[in-house]
Design a protein around this motif. Sequence first.
Motif, mmCIF file in Angstrom:
data_model
loop_
_atom_site.group_PDB
_atom_site.id
_atom_site.type_symbol
_atom_site.label_atom_id
_atom_site.label_comp_id
_atom_site.label_asym_id
_atom_site.label_seq_id
_atom_site.Cartn_x
_atom_site.Cartn_y
_atom_site.Cartn_z
ATOM 1 N N GLY A 32 0.819 -1.215 0.000
ATOM 2 C CA GLY A 32 0.000 0.000 0.000
ATOM 3 C C GLY A 32 0.849 1.260 0.000
ATOM 4 N N LEU A 33 1.938 1.233 0.763
ATOM 5 C CA LEU A 33 2.849 2.375 0.826
ATOM 6 C C LEU A 33 3.499 2.620 -0.527
ATOM 7 N N PHE A 34 3.975 1.563 -1.173
ATOM 8 C CA PHE A 34 4.608 1.700 -2.481
ATOM 9 C C PHE A 34 3.607 2.160 -3.539
ATOM 10 N N ALA A 37 3.082 5.869 -3.041
ATOM 11 C CA ALA A 37 4.262 6.588 -3.512
ATOM 12 C C ALA A 37 4.256 6.675 -5.034
ATOM 13 N N SER A 38 3.869 5.594 -5.684
ATOM 14 C CA SER A 38 3.797 5.579 -7.144
ATOM 15 C C SER A 38 2.750 6.569 -7.639
ATOM 16 N N GLU A 39 1.598 6.611 -6.983
ATOM 17 C CA GLU A 39 0.542 7.550 -7.357
ATOM 18 C C GLU A 39 1.007 8.991 -7.173
ATOM 19 N N LEU A 40 1.681 9.270 -6.064
ATOM 20 C CA LEU A 40 2.179 10.620 -5.806
ATOM 21 C C LEU A 40 3.189 11.035 -6.872
ATOM 22 N N SER A 41 4.044 10.119 -7.230
ATOM 23 C CA SER A 41 5.041 10.396 -8.259
ATOM 24 C C SER A 41 4.390 10.655 -9.613
ATOM 25 N N THR A 42 3.404 9.831 -9.963
ATOM 26 C CA THR A 42 2.725 9.966 -11.244
ATOM 27 C C THR A 42 1.897 11.247 -11.310
ATOM 28 N N LEU A 43 1.126 11.525 -10.282
ATOM 29 C CA LEU A 43 0.219 12.670 -10.294
ATOM 30 C C LEU A 43 0.941 14.007 -10.138
ATOM 31 N N CYS A 44 1.989 14.037 -9.321
ATOM 32 C CA CYS A 44 2.636 15.312 -8.996
ATOM 33 C C CYS A 44 4.023 15.465 -9.596
ATOM 34 N N GLY A 45 4.551 14.404 -10.187
ATOM 35 C CA GLY A 45 5.893 14.475 -10.741
ATOM 36 C C GLY A 45 6.971 14.502 -9.672
ATOM 37 N N GLU A 47 9.862 13.221 -7.116
ATOM 38 C CA GLU A 47 10.900 12.199 -7.099
ATOM 39 C C GLU A 47 10.870 11.566 -5.719
ATOM 40 N N ILE A 48 10.747 10.241 -5.672
ATOM 41 C CA ILE A 48 10.514 9.539 -4.413
ATOM 42 C C ILE A 48 11.482 8.383 -4.260
ATOM 43 N N ALA A 49 11.958 8.171 -3.033
ATOM 44 C CA ALA A 49 12.743 6.991 -2.695
ATOM 45 C C ALA A 49 12.284 6.497 -1.328
ATOM 46 N N ILE A 50 11.944 5.223 -1.260
ATOM 47 C CA ILE A 50 11.533 4.603 0.000
ATOM 48 C C ILE A 50 12.354 3.333 0.174
ATOM 49 N N ILE A 51 12.966 3.183 1.344
ATOM 50 C CA ILE A 51 13.708 1.966 1.678
ATOM 51 C C ILE A 51 13.108 1.425 2.958
ATOM 52 N N VAL A 52 12.719 0.145 2.939
ATOM 53 C CA VAL A 52 12.066 -0.472 4.078
ATOM 54 C C VAL A 52 12.777 -1.775 4.423
ATOM 55 N N PHE A 53 13.065 -1.965 5.702
ATOM 56 C CA PHE A 53 13.618 -3.220 6.181
ATOM 57 C C PHE A 53 12.499 -4.002 6.850
ATOM 58 N N PHE A 60 13.507 -3.799 1.074
ATOM 59 C CA PHE A 60 12.593 -3.506 -0.023
ATOM 60 C C PHE A 60 12.733 -2.023 -0.335
ATOM 61 N N SER A 61 12.710 -1.689 -1.625
ATOM 62 C CA SER A 61 12.845 -0.280 -1.979
ATOM 63 C C SER A 61 11.947 0.060 -3.155
ATOM 64 N N PHE A 62 11.580 1.325 -3.203
ATOM 65 C CA PHE A 62 10.813 1.868 -4.318
ATOM 66 C C PHE A 62 11.392 3.239 -4.608
ATOM 67 N N GLY A 63 11.556 3.555 -5.877
ATOM 68 C CA GLY A 63 12.061 4.871 -6.230
ATOM 69 C C GLY A 63 11.611 5.293 -7.600
ATOM 70 N N HIS A 64 11.402 6.591 -7.741
ATOM 71 C CA HIS A 64 11.088 7.142 -9.061
ATOM 72 C C HIS A 64 11.861 8.428 -9.221
ATOM 73 N N PRO A 65 12.721 8.602 -10.153
ATOM 74 C CA PRO A 65 12.996 7.732 -11.284
ATOM 75 C C PRO A 65 13.732 6.458 -10.872
ATOM 76 N N CYS A 66 14.629 6.521 -9.898
ATOM 77 C CA CYS A 66 15.195 5.320 -9.284
ATOM 78 C C CYS A 66 15.718 5.723 -7.908
ATOM 79 N N VAL A 67 15.860 4.744 -7.036
ATOM 80 C CA VAL A 67 16.270 5.015 -5.663
ATOM 81 C C VAL A 67 17.642 5.683 -5.641
ATOM 82 N N GLN A 68 18.580 5.172 -6.434
ATOM 83 C CA GLN A 68 19.948 5.692 -6.440
ATOM 84 C C GLN A 68 19.990 7.175 -6.828
#
Length: 107
Positions: A32-34, A37-45, A47-53, A60-68
């Motif tokens: 749900g968190l990812f 985050a994807s919706e926020l990135s798509t709707l608002c443009g 840049e997001i990075a989430i790292i979860v242990f 686990f990670s999610f990033g747009h355009p990429c986490v790095q």
Amino acid sequence: MARKSKGRQKVEMVKMNNESNLQVTFSKRRDGLFKKASELSTLCGAEIAIIVFSPGQKVFSFGHPCVQTVLERFVSGNPPQAASGTMKLIEAHRNTSVRELNMQLTQ
């Protein structure tokens, strides 16, 4: 007619003791968190990075355009380089608009 269930109940915010329930809840909430985050990135443009242990110590990670890219920008404090296709497109559009405005001013 009486209700059979109590409906949606508020979940108390304390750590779960049952390991199985903990893993299931983690997976659902991570997804749900990812998704948000994807919706926020798509709707608002944004840049997001989430790292979860996970509780099982998996990463686990999610990033747009990429986490790095987002992490490098965060650590350095510098704006991103115009290397991505989107940034090049935005800059080309901006340059075209500036050129058109300059032409209007000179006429």
